[in-house]
Design a protein around this motif. Sequence first.
Motif, short mmCIF file in Angstrom:
data_model
loop_
_atom_site.label_atom_id
_atom_site.label_comp_id
_atom_site.label_asym_id
_atom_site.label_seq_id
_atom_site.Cartn_x
_atom_site.Cartn_y
_atom_site.Cartn_z
N SER A 96 2.16 -6.22 2.67
CA SER A 96 0.94 -6.87 3.19
C SER A 96 1.15 -7.41 4.60
CB SER A 96 0.50 -8.00 2.26
OG SER A 96 1.55 -8.95 2.12
N THR A 117 0.84 -1.19 0.00
CA THR A 117 0.00 0.00 0.00
C THR A 117 0.88 1.25 0.00
OG1 THR A 117 -1.67 -1.20 1.25
CG2 THR A 117 -1.83 1.20 1.26
N THR A 168 -3.10 3.77 -4.83
CA THR A 168 -2.69 3.39 -3.47
C THR A 168 -2.07 2.00 -3.39
OG1 THR A 168 -4.93 2.64 -3.01
CG2 THR A 168 -4.38 4.90 -2.35
N SER A 169 -1.95 1.33 -4.54
CA SER A 169 -1.35 -0.01 -4.55
C SER A 169 -0.08 -0.01 -5.39
CB SER A 169 -2.31 -1.04 -5.14
OG SER A 169 -3.42 -1.19 -4.30
#
Length: 183
Positions: free
Chosen positions: A67, A26, A38-39
């Motif tokens: 993650s 993120t 946002t990724s």
Amino acid sequence: TEITRVTTPTADNTPSYTFKSSKAGTITYGGSCSSSTTSATADNNTITFNTLSDGTYSNCKLNVTSSTGVKGNTLSVTPFTVDTTAPSLSQVTAVTSPTNDTTPSYVFSSNEAGTISYGGSCSSSTTSASSGSNSIAFNTLSEDSYSNCTITVTDTVGNASSPLSVNTFVVDTTAPTVSEETP
């Protein structure tokens, strides 16, 4: 790491930026820049910043959190300037009219440096404008009235001013002739 900087200055108020991340995650933004992206992937990532006002951006940052919640280093975006505003021109000294000068001078002011282009019947070998007053001499003009001459300045990022209309003027190089009347 930074891959492709934002071109500076830029006339694009939603500039693109490319960075490389070693892991997917993120993206978090800091400073004056943000993006709807946002990724991040574990490779090169190209983002588009949200709309920016004209100005210099020197505090933009981003980082990627994996993650598993591990936050990567903060990447400082190389400073850049957004300029979407065209130069503003105004007349300083009009061409004298009538004039017997076939290469008359004209002085105008620009609030930005840039490249000068000419419209209408007038041209000049002067193609660079500085910020402030600029004096130009028109290329040789024949005897006539000139009412359609314009000057435009385009800044370094391609923003063109509105054409500045040069005052109407007359070039007259013919001396009067005198003749004697016989009674």
